[in-house]
Design an enzyme around this catalytic site. Structure first.
Site, PDB file in Angstrom:
ATOM      1  N   MET A  93      13.250 -68.040  76.095  1.00 47.67           N
ATOM      2  CA  MET A  93      12.462 -68.453  74.929  1.00 47.67           C
ATOM      3  C   MET A  93      11.690 -67.277  74.325  1.00 47.67           C
ATOM      4  SD  MET A  93      13.207 -71.527  74.175  1.00 47.67           S
ATOM      5  CE  MET A  93      11.920 -71.990  72.999  1.00 47.67           C
ATOM      6  N   GLY A 130      14.716 -65.642  81.084  1.00 47.96           N
ATOM      7  CA  GLY A 130      16.098 -65.527  81.541  1.00 47.96           C
ATOM      8  C   GLY A 130      16.250 -65.450  83.052  1.00 47.96           C
ATOM      9  N   VAL A 163      18.288 -72.390  79.913  1.00 41.19           N
ATOM     10  CA  VAL A 163      17.204 -71.727  79.184  1.00 41.19           C
ATOM     11  C   VAL A 163      15.936 -71.735  80.030  1.00 41.19           C
ATOM     12  CG1 VAL A 163      15.769 -71.843  77.088  1.00 41.19           C
ATOM     13  CG2 VAL A 163      18.175 -72.534  76.987  1.00 41.19           C
ATOM     14  N   CYS A 164      15.186 -70.628  79.992  1.00 42.43           N
ATOM     15  CA  CYS A 164      13.846 -70.582  80.589  1.00 42.43           C
ATOM     16  C   CYS A 164      12.979 -69.669  79.719  1.00 42.43           C
ATOM     17  CB  CYS A 164      13.882 -70.125  82.052  1.00 42.43           C
ATOM     18  SG  CYS A 164      14.271 -68.385  82.278  1.00 42.43           S
ATOM     19  N   ARG A 165      11.915 -69.127  80.267  1.00 41.75           N
ATOM     20  CA  ARG A 165      11.014 -68.286  79.479  1.00 41.75           C
ATOM     21  C   ARG A 165      11.645 -66.936  79.136  1.00 41.75           C
ATOM     22  NH1 ARG A 165       7.268 -64.402  80.811  1.00 41.75           N
ATOM     23  NH2 ARG A 165       5.646 -64.072  79.257  1.00 41.75           N
TER      24      ARG A 165
END
Length: 98
Positions: free
Chosen positions: A90, A66, A62-64
């Site tokens: 996210m 993708g 997971v990141c901001r």
């Protein structure tokens, strides 16, 4: 690269599935809000901390948005890990945050 949507991850968590999520964002981003129970390993430290992970365990990155999690997914796959990228990151997450 395997991918899963944020909605699919949220539905699986709501059903009580035990998912292994790794957030590769920076400390300040994670402190601003993250999925409960997530493991935080900033992307820049992933190479040095992958010894904390098991090749027997499937992980969702997971990141901001993708992008960073996509790079993390490709890197860990090249090292023999079972990893999936959460597309949209996210920004697409509508579930609970801490």
């Amino acid at each position: 690269m395997k991918a899963v949507t944020a909605k699919e991850v949220q539905e699986r968590l709501e059903k009580g599935e035990n998912l292994h999520l790794i957030d590769v964002r920076e400390v300040d981003e994670v402190e601003a809000g993250h999925i409960p129970g997530i493991l935080h390993i900033p992307l820049g430290l992933l190479e040095f901390r992958m010894n904390e992970l098991s090749k027997e365990t499937p992980y969702i990155m997971v990141c901001r948005s993708g992008g960073r999690s996509g790079r993390a997914t490709e890197f860990l796959q090249s090292q023999g890990f079972d990893v999936t990228n959460m597309s949209g990151g996210m920004l697409a997450w509508e579930g609970e945050v801490e």
